[in-house]
Design an enzyme around this catalytic site. Sequence first.
Site, PDB file in Angstrom:
ATOM      1  N   HIS A   1       2.076  66.245 -15.900  1.00  0.00           N
ATOM      2  CA  HIS A   1       1.484  66.981 -17.019  1.00  0.00           C
ATOM      3  C   HIS A   1       0.127  67.509 -16.575  1.00  0.00           C
ATOM      4  O   HIS A   1      -0.800  66.732 -16.344  1.00  0.00           O
ATOM      5  CB  HIS A   1       1.333  66.073 -18.245  1.00  0.00           C
ATOM      6  CG  HIS A   1       2.641  65.576 -18.779  1.00  0.00           C
ATOM      7  ND1 HIS A   1       3.381  66.281 -19.710  1.00  0.00           N
ATOM      8  CD2 HIS A   1       3.349  64.463 -18.500  1.00  0.00           C
ATOM      9  CE1 HIS A   1       4.495  65.606 -19.989  1.00  0.00           C
ATOM     10  NE2 HIS A   1       4.494  64.503 -19.256  1.00  0.00           N
TER      11      HIS A   1
ATOM     12  N   ASP B   1       4.979  60.942 -14.036  1.00  0.00           N
ATOM     13  CA  ASP B   1       4.690  61.172 -15.459  1.00  0.00           C
ATOM     14  C   ASP B   1       3.180  61.137 -15.688  1.00  0.00           C
ATOM     15  O   ASP B   1       2.691  60.576 -16.681  1.00  0.00           O
ATOM     16  CB  ASP B   1       5.401  60.156 -16.352  1.00  0.00           C
ATOM     17  CG  ASP B   1       5.409  60.565 -17.829  1.00  0.00           C
ATOM     18  OD1 ASP B   1       4.994  61.703 -18.151  1.00  0.00           O
ATOM     19  OD2 ASP B   1       5.812  59.739 -18.682  1.00  0.00           O
TER      20      ASP B   1
ATOM     21  N   HIS C   1      -5.397  62.038 -20.515  1.00  0.00           N
ATOM     22  CA  HIS C   1      -5.955  62.156 -21.866  1.00  0.00           C
ATOM     23  C   HIS C   1      -7.463  61.975 -21.795  1.00  0.00           C
ATOM     24  O   HIS C   1      -7.954  61.152 -21.009  1.00  0.00           O
ATOM     25  CB  HIS C   1      -5.373  61.087 -22.800  1.00  0.00           C
ATOM     26  CG  HIS C   1      -3.925  61.267 -23.117  1.00  0.00           C
ATOM     27  ND1 HIS C   1      -3.456  62.306 -23.885  1.00  0.00           N
ATOM     28  CD2 HIS C   1      -2.838  60.538 -22.763  1.00  0.00           C
ATOM     29  CE1 HIS C   1      -2.131  62.207 -24.002  1.00  0.00           C
ATOM     30  NE2 HIS C   1      -1.740  61.147 -23.324  1.00  0.00           N
TER      31      HIS C   1
END
Length: 428
Positions: free
Chosen positions: A58, A303, A307
């Site tokens: 991501h 993965d 954040h």
Amino acid sequence: MSKTLIRGAKVLGGEPQDVLIDGATIAEVGTGLSAEGAEVIEAGGKVLLPGLVDLHTHLREPGREDSETVLTGTRAAASGGYTNVFAMANTFPVADTAGVVEQVWRLGQESGYCDVQPIGAVTVGLEGAKLAELGAMHESAAAVTVFSDDGKCVHDAVIMRRALEYVKAFNGVVAQHAQEPRLTEGAQMNEGVVSAELGLGGWPAVAEESIIARDVLLAEHVGSRVHICHLSTAGSVEIVRWAKSRGIDVTAEVTPHHLLLTDELVRSYNPVYKVNPPLRTERDVMALREALADGTIDIVATDHAPHPHEDKDCEWAAAAMGMVGLETALSVVQETMVDTGLLDWAGVADRMSFKPAQIGQATGHGRPVSAGEPANLTLVDTAYRGPVDPAGFASRSRNTPYEGRELPGRVTHTWLRGKATLVDGKLT
């Protein structure tokens, strides 16, 4: 210099050899190679691997540049030994059109640290109701071959069947986030003894396993390829093993954190351990390791889910799910698979470079370390062991579950088509 001689490296963990890079290509592999006109890197018995390939990253751009950008994410990738990453589609806006995937692809080209292959969304807006522009994304400059609504499950069987039928035309693959939404409403962690004791909503294993079972049957019916993202339970392993025994075209990945960490860590209520799918039991962890070793699980994928501080440093229920992983993945795999004797370094190259490149059709990556091949390489000091310090991460985010934990192995050098992106552990 256009030439680099890597002297005395254990290629895929074998006997020490010299590797000569000339421009973007490996010119020669052997012993006693001439260093004339070349910059010399004394490997000193470090392990040389093909550049790692991550099928599940991501990068957050566009839309969440506060947590990661393509530039910072690819710098993190180079630090972890990666030369190619596949960027998930759950951006803002969602990567469900040719325009958005081309934007991500071009940002990757500009970064220079790592090739970026966008993953296209399966459905418009990740809403699960209508197929996205799969053909247009494939025909774009980004040449998308992998499609996923990761973060959300393609839970409608009809939509999933249509997606499998559509990508079959160009040998694409649908990567499924296996999570039956009605079985996981309000879920906060793995459903089991620990969740009952803590009073947290449980995420049952069957929510993953039921979707995998349905999708391998759909793939068999359609004659298409399906890939299972972040497989996390012993039951899921058995379903994939059964599907492969039937000749169904299914592949599966496991994350480093599901190979090492268990739901017992949630007792701390530290949101750094909150992830989707959740950390499972010790029994699941052992089953995942064995399945990766025997090939039932094809690859390791990070993965990598960055954040910002405020999204993780809060009460458990309000915290975002996810962990960063690009800069620690190889160390965790060494800890759980190599140092335990389950895989050798050739096996690591297979699970972290060759096979992910094959699944994602990553041209020029996942190639043998031999003459004539692209010089996408990573050099690893496997004798190193030390604590993880997120303050030194290249990623914009610091939400690692390994802070202060001692892990083995350290990537010292990474080359992308012969260009050094990491030298002596420092980004160029």
